[in-house]
Design an enzyme around this catalytic site. Structure first.
Site, PDB file in Angstrom:
ATOM      1  N   HIS A 118      12.659  57.619  40.344  1.00 50.40           N
ATOM      2  CA  HIS A 118      11.448  56.906  41.080  1.00 50.40           C
ATOM      3  C   HIS A 118      11.085  57.662  42.386  1.00 50.40           C
ATOM      4  CE1 HIS A 118      14.041  54.973  44.352  1.00 50.40           C
ATOM      5  NE2 HIS A 118      15.061  55.144  43.797  1.00 50.40           N
ATOM      6  N   ASP A 165      17.697  58.838  48.389  1.00 48.19           N
ATOM      7  CA  ASP A 165      17.391  58.072  47.189  1.00 48.19           C
ATOM      8  C   ASP A 165      15.952  57.856  47.292  1.00 48.19           C
ATOM      9  OD1 ASP A 165      17.061  55.564  45.803  1.00 48.19           O
ATOM     10  OD2 ASP A 165      17.986  54.496  47.031  1.00 48.19           O
ATOM     11  N   GLU A 197      10.201  51.175  42.485  1.00 49.10           N
ATOM     12  CA  GLU A 197      11.587  51.115  42.020  1.00 49.10           C
ATOM     13  C   GLU A 197      12.224  50.070  42.984  1.00 49.10           C
ATOM     14  OE1 GLU A 197      15.925  51.447  41.580  1.00 49.10           O
ATOM     15  OE2 GLU A 197      14.653  51.828  43.143  1.00 49.10           O
ATOM     16  N   GLU A 198      12.028  50.249  44.206  1.00 50.46           N
ATOM     17  CA  GLU A 198      12.916  49.684  45.176  1.00 50.46           C
ATOM     18  C   GLU A 198      12.407  48.039  45.465  1.00 50.46           C
ATOM     19  OE1 GLU A 198      15.506  50.981  46.587  1.00 50.46           O
ATOM     20  OE2 GLU A 198      15.278  53.161  46.470  1.00 50.46           O
ATOM     21  N   ASP A 210      19.089  58.634  39.431  1.00 42.33           N
ATOM     22  CA  ASP A 210      19.126  57.828  40.776  1.00 42.33           C
ATOM     23  C   ASP A 210      20.255  58.138  41.545  1.00 42.33           C
ATOM     24  OD1 ASP A 210      18.103  56.149  42.858  1.00 42.33           O
ATOM     25  OD2 ASP A 210      17.421  54.574  41.371  1.00 42.33           O
ATOM     26  N   HIS A 270      20.704  53.733  51.587  1.00 36.29           N
ATOM     27  CA  HIS A 270      19.661  52.827  52.264  1.00 36.29           C
ATOM     28  C   HIS A 270      19.666  52.890  53.544  1.00 36.29           C
ATOM     29  CE1 HIS A 270      18.002  50.533  48.616  1.00 36.29           C
ATOM     30  NE2 HIS A 270      18.183  51.679  48.403  1.00 36.29           N
TER      31      HIS A 270
END
Ligand SMILES: [Zn+2]
Length: 350
Positions: free
Chosen positions: A67, A176, A206-207, A229, A318
């Site tokens: 992604h 990420d 994707e998130e 990922d 994140h």
């Protein structure tokens, strides 16, 4: 362990909040076009780069999904003093937003800071509470009239943090999942003889729920699927051995399951055997919370796909300072390349 850090830096630093991936998409298209036979962009915005297999009498398709989007925000309100309110696009830990710089992507890019109540004016009770994302506002340092020249409700916001090298690690916002975008591009550069047709897919959104991967897998209808990922590396002070998920520098991670997918046992075994044969170091990954594009790749084709995932161990996931290890990145490229070359050699009937 040499990787092209300059290219990884370029890919990590470019903006691409979910639903607003144009800049990173344009960069990906530029980078992959010389490497493949065909490049397509579907209606939702996924980039699908196709490299034909050298020996593919049965016309089998292997979809690889990485992604392009990154966790970000969207402007919901501009107040009378020019401060912005926002909604999150993707999962944030609110405590990590304190005092961060962000970029608001309006008619031009403006740097903002995530403001919140100073500790000096918090009540004793407030001091004991964890912050919520709604406690924050974005301060552009400008009055409302100036802000409104450039910014509208609906503009995306991303984190502002450059890539640096620390020991054998790289540290940046958006490791990420730009590290996977990088791995897929580097694999396409090295991949001379894929067994089956390779659909290298750079997905959107994707998130916020694997939205791009679902559409792409539906269109590609793959026989085999591999998602790329990041995953948790909780190999830090205070972590118990059973909580680590993965560790930095111990090799690429072969996903066994995450919260949305049980990887096909054949794909897991094929990846392990391929890694061992190529002397590529690897570690198993079981992530009990959080999903990846693996779910869409596995289930959105007409008959489903034999699917698994290669994960990149990442600390501080994140947050603004996500960190990966160059050796794990190099191992991930090596494993993906070997899998695409040898996928026709495995006995998939068992
Ligand atoms: Zn991700």
């Amino acid at each position: 362990m040499d990787i092209n850090v300059a290219l990884l830096k370029e890919i990590c630093e470019i903006a691409g909040a979910p639903g607003f991936e144009k800049r990173v998409r344009d960069l990906v298209i530029d980078l992959v076009t010389p490497l493949v036979d065909e490049v397509k962009v579907d209606n939702i915005g996924n980039v699908i780069a196709i490299k034909k297999g050298i020996k593919n009498p049965d016309g089998k398709r292997v979809m690889i999904a990485a992604h392009m989007d990154e966790i970000g925000f969207i402007v919901t309100h501009i107040d009378d003093n020019g401060f912005l309110r926002f909604h999150t696009l993707g999962g944030f830990d609110p405590k990590t937003l304190t005092a961060q710089r962000v970029i608001v992507h309006g008619k031009k890019d403006l740097v903002g800071v995530m403001g919140s109540k100073p500790i000096h004016v918090m009540s004793a009770e407030e001091r004991t509470k964890l912050p919520k994302t709604t406690d924050f506002f974005i301060d552009l340092g400008m009055p409302k009239e100036e802000v409104e020249k450039y910014i509208n409700v609906g503009d995306p916001v991303t984190r502002d943090r450059e890539l640096i090298e620390m020991g054998d690690c790289v540290n940046c916002k958006s490791i990420d999942n730009r590290v996977a975008v990088f791995i897929l591009i580097e694999t396409l550069k090295q991949l001379k003889n894929p067994a089956y047709d390779v659909y290298a897919t750079f997905t959107v959104q994707e998130e916020v729920g694997l939205r791009g991967a679902n559409v792409a897998a539906h269109g590609i209808n793959p026989d085999f699927g591999i998602a790329l990922d990041t995953t948790i590396a909780f190999d830090v002070p205070g972590a118990q051995a059973h909580e680590k998920v993965t560790e930095l520098g111990k090799g690429t991670a072969i996903k066994i399951m995450d919260a949305m997918t049980i990887c096909d046992y054949r794909m897991v075994e094929f990846m392990k055997q391929t890694a061992d044969k190529g002397k590529i170091s690897w570690q198993p990954e079981i992530l009990v919370a959080g999903g990846t594009d693996t779910a869409g790749v596995q289930r959105m084709g007409k008959q489903g796909a034999i699917a698994g995932a290669i994960s990149i161990p990442t600390r501080h996931l994140h947050q603004v300072i996500e960190m990966a290890h160059k050796k794990d990145i190099a191992d991930s490229i090596a494993l993906l390349k070997a899998c695409l070359e040898d996928i026709d050699q495995y006995d998939w009937k068992h």
